[in-house]
Design a protein around this motif. Structure first.
Motif, short mmCIF file in Angstrom:
data_model
loop_
_atom_site.label_atom_id
_atom_site.label_comp_id
_atom_site.label_asym_id
_atom_site.label_seq_id
_atom_site.Cartn_x
_atom_site.Cartn_y
_atom_site.Cartn_z
N THR A 1 4.14 2.61 13.55
CA THR A 1 2.96 2.27 11.95
C THR A 1 3.56 2.78 11.16
OG1 THR A 1 1.50 4.16 13.35
CG2 THR A 1 1.02 3.87 11.25
N LEU A 2 2.88 1.13 10.24
CA LEU A 2 3.25 0.84 8.92
C LEU A 2 2.42 0.85 7.96
CD1 LEU A 2 5.78 -1.01 8.08
CD2 LEU A 2 4.25 -2.97 8.29
N ILE A 3 2.94 1.83 7.16
CA ILE A 3 2.13 2.44 6.54
C ILE A 3 2.10 2.16 4.58
CG2 ILE A 3 1.28 5.01 5.26
CD1 ILE A 3 2.32 5.91 7.36
N LEU A 4 1.35 1.59 3.70
CA LEU A 4 1.53 0.60 2.79
C LEU A 4 1.33 1.93 1.11
CD1 LEU A 4 2.13 -1.43 4.41
CD2 LEU A 4 1.03 -3.51 2.76
N HIS A 5 1.64 2.19 0.54
CA HIS A 5 2.25 3.05 -0.76
C HIS A 5 2.05 2.97 -1.94
CE1 HIS A 5 1.45 7.25 -2.90
NE2 HIS A 5 0.16 6.79 -2.45
N GLY A 6 1.34 2.47 -2.21
CA GLY A 6 1.57 1.78 -4.73
C GLY A 6 2.00 0.24 -3.84
N ILE A 7 1.80 -0.22 -3.00
CA ILE A 7 1.53 -1.51 -2.62
C ILE A 7 0.21 -2.32 -3.22
CG2 ILE A 7 2.92 -3.12 -1.48
CD1 ILE A 7 4.07 -2.00 -0.14
N TYR A 8 -0.28 -2.52 -3.92
CA TYR A 8 -1.93 -3.20 -3.86
C TYR A 8 -1.96 -4.09 -5.90
CZ TYR A 8 -6.79 -3.81 -2.38
OH TYR A 8 -8.20 -3.81 -2.41
N PRO A 9 -2.49 -4.48 -5.80
CA PRO A 9 -3.46 -5.65 -4.66
C PRO A 9 -1.81 -5.88 -4.22
CG PRO A 9 -3.72 -6.24 -7.34
CD PRO A 9 -2.72 -5.01 -7.19
N LEU A 10 -2.15 -7.03 -2.67
CA LEU A 10 -1.51 -7.27 -1.94
C LEU A 10 -0.75 -8.58 -2.58
CD1 LEU A 10 -2.60 -6.35 1.06
CD2 LEU A 10 -0.58 -5.90 0.55
N GLN A 11 0.33 -9.12 -2.53
CA GLN A 11 0.68 -10.47 -3.20
C GLN A 11 0.31 -12.02 -1.41
OE1 GLN A 11 2.37 -11.75 -5.28
NE2 GLN A 11 2.09 -9.00 -6.81
#
Length: 213
Positions: free
Chosen positions: A189-199
């Protein structure tokens, strides 16, 4: 591949929810990778999750930056991958302009500034998934000089197996589009935290990762 994008202003409630998501995955013996915004965030998240969950697994490679994640993907699929820093990119462009593309010297007093602008332009379009073949279709017809420099620059990078952050995006996106990329050998499971807005390249890569795995 399940992907969780958790965004919003920094808050204790947000961190508590992140801890709950990871604790649930660990309780179900499911592997995860937490992607954070920058290198300095890694140790903080490791300490926070280790303190909150008590699971030493977070001290491994379960927490990565986005760039390190792409680099790990490529290294799992290519026998030679070297991360190129900005100075190498500047140097290669300097050599090319002084030997094969001397017309870029005409009328420009500040060569370093021009090299810097060209390098960051090339890196930005690669971040959006543009490689040599795609560049030939998207560059305007009056941009032959820049296209030729971009082509030669990419060939020099590839000959030495060097990848800058733009190349990481372009290579992963193209490989995923053709279903040529193998994952780490297990479902995560891939969790993104603090990566927003996405490029643009990040969003495209995530859509392809979700559909491929």
């Amino acid at each position: 591949m399940p992907i969780t994008l958790y965004h919003g202003p920094p808050s204790q409630q947000k961190l508590t929810k992140l801890r709950e998501i990871i604790s649930e995955l660990q309780g179900q013996h499911k592997d995860f990778v937490l992607l954070v915004g920058q290198q300095s965030d890694i140790n903080w998240h490791k300490q926070f999750l280790l303190t909150q969950t008590g699971h030493p697994v977070v001290l491994g490679e379960a927490i990565l930056t986005w760039q390190d994640f792409l680099l790990k993907l490529l290294k799992a699929n290519h026998y030679r991958v070297h991360l190129a820093d900005t100075e190498l990119g500047y140097f290669l462009l300097y050599l090319l302009i002084n030997t094969k593309h001397q017309h870029f010297l005409n009328g420009h007093k500040d060569l370093f500034l021009q090299i810097k602008e060209l390098y960051h332009f090339f890196k930005q379009i690669k971040t959006c998934g543009v490689n040599i073949d795609l560049a030939k279709t998207v560059f305007p017809s009056n941009a032959d000089q820049i296209l030729n420099l971009f082509t030669d620059f990419q060939k020099e990078m590839q000959a030495q197996h060097y990848y800058d952050s733009g190349d990481l995006h372009a290579t992963v996106i193209q490989a995923l589009s053709k279903q040529l990329l193998k994952f780490f050998g297990k479902k995560i499971t891939l969790i993104l935290h603090g990566i927003y807005p996405l490029q643009a390249g990040q969003g495209q890569a995530l859509r392809l990762l979700r559909s491929n795995f």
